[in-house]
Design a protein around this motif. Structure first.
Motif, mmCIF file in Angstrom:
data_model
loop_
_atom_site.group_PDB
_atom_site.id
_atom_site.type_symbol
_atom_site.label_atom_id
_atom_site.label_comp_id
_atom_site.label_asym_id
_atom_site.label_seq_id
_atom_site.Cartn_x
_atom_site.Cartn_y
_atom_site.Cartn_z
ATOM 1 N N ASP A 1 12.376 -27.657 -0.774
ATOM 2 C CA ASP A 1 11.485 -28.061 0.314
ATOM 3 C C ASP A 1 11.266 -26.907 1.280
ATOM 4 N N GLU A 2 12.195 -25.952 1.321
ATOM 5 C CA GLU A 2 12.129 -24.862 2.286
ATOM 6 C C GLU A 2 11.362 -23.640 1.778
ATOM 7 N N PHE A 3 11.437 -23.335 0.494
ATOM 8 C CA PHE A 3 10.784 -22.120 -0.007
ATOM 9 C C PHE A 3 10.561 -22.224 -1.510
ATOM 10 N N SER A 4 9.678 -21.350 -1.997
ATOM 11 C CA SER A 4 9.476 -21.177 -3.435
ATOM 12 C C SER A 4 9.657 -19.703 -3.761
ATOM 13 N N MET A 5 10.098 -19.414 -4.986
ATOM 14 C CA MET A 5 10.311 -18.032 -5.405
ATOM 15 C C MET A 5 9.873 -17.871 -6.847
ATOM 16 N N GLY A 6 9.139 -16.805 -7.112
ATOM 17 C CA GLY A 6 8.673 -16.525 -8.460
ATOM 18 C C GLY A 6 8.154 -15.109 -8.546
ATOM 19 N N VAL A 7 7.640 -14.755 -9.703
ATOM 20 C CA VAL A 7 7.131 -13.410 -9.950
ATOM 21 C C VAL A 7 5.676 -13.495 -10.371
ATOM 22 N N PHE A 8 4.811 -12.730 -9.700
ATOM 23 C CA PHE A 8 3.417 -12.579 -10.109
ATOM 24 C C PHE A 8 3.278 -11.278 -10.888
ATOM 25 N N LEU A 9 2.569 -11.343 -12.009
ATOM 26 C CA LEU A 9 2.317 -10.172 -12.837
ATOM 27 C C LEU A 9 0.808 -9.959 -12.931
ATOM 28 N N LEU A 10 0.346 -8.797 -12.508
ATOM 29 C CA LEU A 10 -1.077 -8.459 -12.515
ATOM 30 C C LEU A 10 -1.343 -7.414 -13.586
ATOM 31 N N LYS A 11 -2.356 -7.660 -14.403
ATOM 32 C CA LYS A 11 -2.749 -6.678 -15.399
ATOM 33 C C LYS A 11 -3.477 -5.507 -14.725
ATOM 34 N N ARG A 12 -3.601 -4.416 -15.441
ATOM 35 C CA ARG A 12 -4.285 -3.243 -14.919
ATOM 36 C C ARG A 12 -5.687 -3.621 -14.453
ATOM 37 N N GLY A 13 -6.048 -3.271 -13.231
ATOM 38 C CA GLY A 13 -7.373 -3.568 -12.694
ATOM 39 C C GLY A 13 -7.524 -4.969 -12.140
ATOM 40 N N ALA A 14 -6.485 -5.798 -12.204
ATOM 41 C CA ALA A 14 -6.579 -7.180 -11.725
ATOM 42 C C ALA A 14 -6.296 -7.256 -10.227
ATOM 43 N N SER A 15 -6.759 -8.350 -9.618
ATOM 44 C CA SER A 15 -6.562 -8.587 -8.188
ATOM 45 C C SER A 15 -6.302 -10.068 -7.948
ATOM 46 N N ILE A 16 -5.545 -10.345 -6.899
ATOM 47 C CA ILE A 16 -5.474 -11.695 -6.351
ATOM 48 C C ILE A 16 -6.391 -11.699 -5.142
ATOM 49 N N HIS B 1 -9.833 -6.836 -19.455
ATOM 50 C CA HIS B 1 -11.234 -7.054 -19.811
ATOM 51 C C HIS B 1 -11.683 -8.502 -19.653
ATOM 52 N N GLY B 2 -10.844 -9.373 -19.128
ATOM 53 C CA GLY B 2 -11.304 -10.720 -18.802
ATOM 54 C C GLY B 2 -11.006 -11.797 -19.804
ATOM 55 N N SER B 3 -10.257 -11.521 -20.869
ATOM 56 C CA SER B 3 -9.937 -12.607 -21.780
ATOM 57 C C SER B 3 -8.662 -13.360 -21.426
ATOM 58 N N PRO B 4 -7.458 -12.716 -21.446
ATOM 59 C CA PRO B 4 -6.288 -13.472 -21.005
ATOM 60 C C PRO B 4 -6.327 -13.639 -19.495
ATOM 61 N N PRO B 5 -5.477 -14.452 -18.910
ATOM 62 C CA PRO B 5 -5.464 -14.547 -17.440
ATOM 63 C C PRO B 5 -5.199 -13.181 -16.817
ATOM 64 N N PRO B 6 -5.942 -12.820 -15.785
ATOM 65 C CA PRO B 6 -5.699 -11.531 -15.117
ATOM 66 C C PRO B 6 -4.348 -11.491 -14.418
ATOM 67 N N VAL B 7 -3.856 -12.689 -14.064
ATOM 68 C CA VAL B 7 -2.585 -12.796 -13.343
ATOM 69 C C VAL B 7 -1.767 -13.913 -13.974
ATOM 70 N N ALA C 1 3.893 -5.900 -10.891
ATOM 71 C CA ALA C 1 4.543 -7.205 -10.743
ATOM 72 C C ALA C 1 5.300 -7.215 -9.433
ATOM 73 N N PHE C 2 5.346 -8.377 -8.784
ATOM 74 C CA PHE C 2 6.101 -8.476 -7.545
ATOM 75 C C PHE C 2 6.795 -9.829 -7.440
ATOM 76 N N LEU C 3 7.979 -9.784 -6.848
ATOM 77 C CA LEU C 3 8.726 -10.998 -6.530
ATOM 78 C C LEU C 3 8.121 -11.587 -5.265
ATOM 79 N N ASP C 4 7.885 -12.889 -5.280
ATOM 80 C CA ASP C 4 7.156 -13.535 -4.188
ATOM 81 C C ASP C 4 7.969 -14.702 -3.639
#
Length: 251
Positions: free
Chosen positions: A85-100, A70-76, A183-186
């Motif tokens: 220097d070569e790469f970064s790795m992490g996890v993005f978590l999207l709430k229901r209905g959220a988009s990047i 509903h727009g209060s906490p971060p959507p992602v 959620a996805f590993l990126d």
């Protein structure tokens, strides 16, 4: 690994080491090099096997997953795992209905592997190297139009292989949570670095430009052309952070 990590958890370490081997400098990186396809294939195979439990991610309960964002906490939110220097790795978590929102990765490779939920990824390619002025559409002068093509649209789950992005193919993409949180590993290679020309840019589809050009106002099928305009980061999107609970990575 941290004390107490089991053997299965070591897949996170394996992925990090293989990412380093795949994208390291010294002649291997680049789709034209001899060793890149083989190293990339090994990385894809490891990513296909990894699961949420390997990263100690808590999969939302079914009843919790029904609540829309509903727009209060971060959507992602983002969990940082490691960066070189070569790469970064992490996890993005999207709430229901959220988009990047639709964005790019200038000169970068990327791999996304869904950990839980369902994720829709829509990818575009730029067809013109030089942007056109956005004045004809009535948009702000700061915008620029780019002739592009809808390259692919797919829905991914934990049972899917990774979505693979290249510097000149599927590089611009939008990511949507489908039917619940996801959620996805990126992995991005090399990492974003504005000082080195790798800053994130956001885009939107411009129906007016397509109409003036005599083409479809929205992308219909894969391979159909569309006009994109560079925009500022959308005000309804922002990304917070949270701690990564999984096994450590040493490189």
């Amino acid at each position: 690994m941290r004390p107490g990590d089991d053997m299965r958890s070591s897949i996170v370490q394996q992925i990090a080491r293989q990412a380093l081997a795949t994208f390291r400098s010294g002649g291997c990186v680049g789709e034209a090099s001899r060793c890149f396809p083989e190293q990339q294939s090994k990385l894809r195979a490891l990513l296909t096997e990894v699961r949420a439990a390997d990263l100690r991610l808590v999969v939302p309960r079914a009843e919790d997953a029904k609540h829309p964002y509903h727009g209060s906490p971060p959507p992602v939110t983002y969990m940082h795992i490691c960066e070189t220097d070569e790469f970064s790795m992490g996890v993005f978590l999207l709430k229901r209905g959220a988009s990047i929102p639709l964005h790019d990765h200038p000169g970068m490779h990327g791999m996304l592997k869904v950990m839980y939920g369902k994720t829709r990824i829509t990818c575009f390619d730029l067809l013109d190297k030089s942007p056109l002025s956005g004045a004809s559409t009535g948009e702000p002068q700061s915008g620029s139009l780019r002739r592009s093509v809808l390259r692919s649209t797919g829905e991914y789950t934990e049972h899917s292989g990774p979505c693979v992005l290249a510097p000149h193919r599927d590089n611009l993409h939008r990511i949507d949570a489908v039917d619940g949180p996801t959620a996805f590993l990126d992995i991005l290679a090399p990492p974003y670095d504005p000082d080195d020309g790798r800053d994130c840019h956001y885009y939107k589809v411009v129906p007016e430009a397509a109409r003036e050009a005599g083409g479809p106002q929205t992308p219909q099928d894969h391979g159909s052309e569309v006009w994109l305009m560079e925009i500022s980061q959308p005000p309804d999107f922002w990304c917070g952070s949270e701690p990564y609970p999984g096994p450590g990575v040493g490189l």
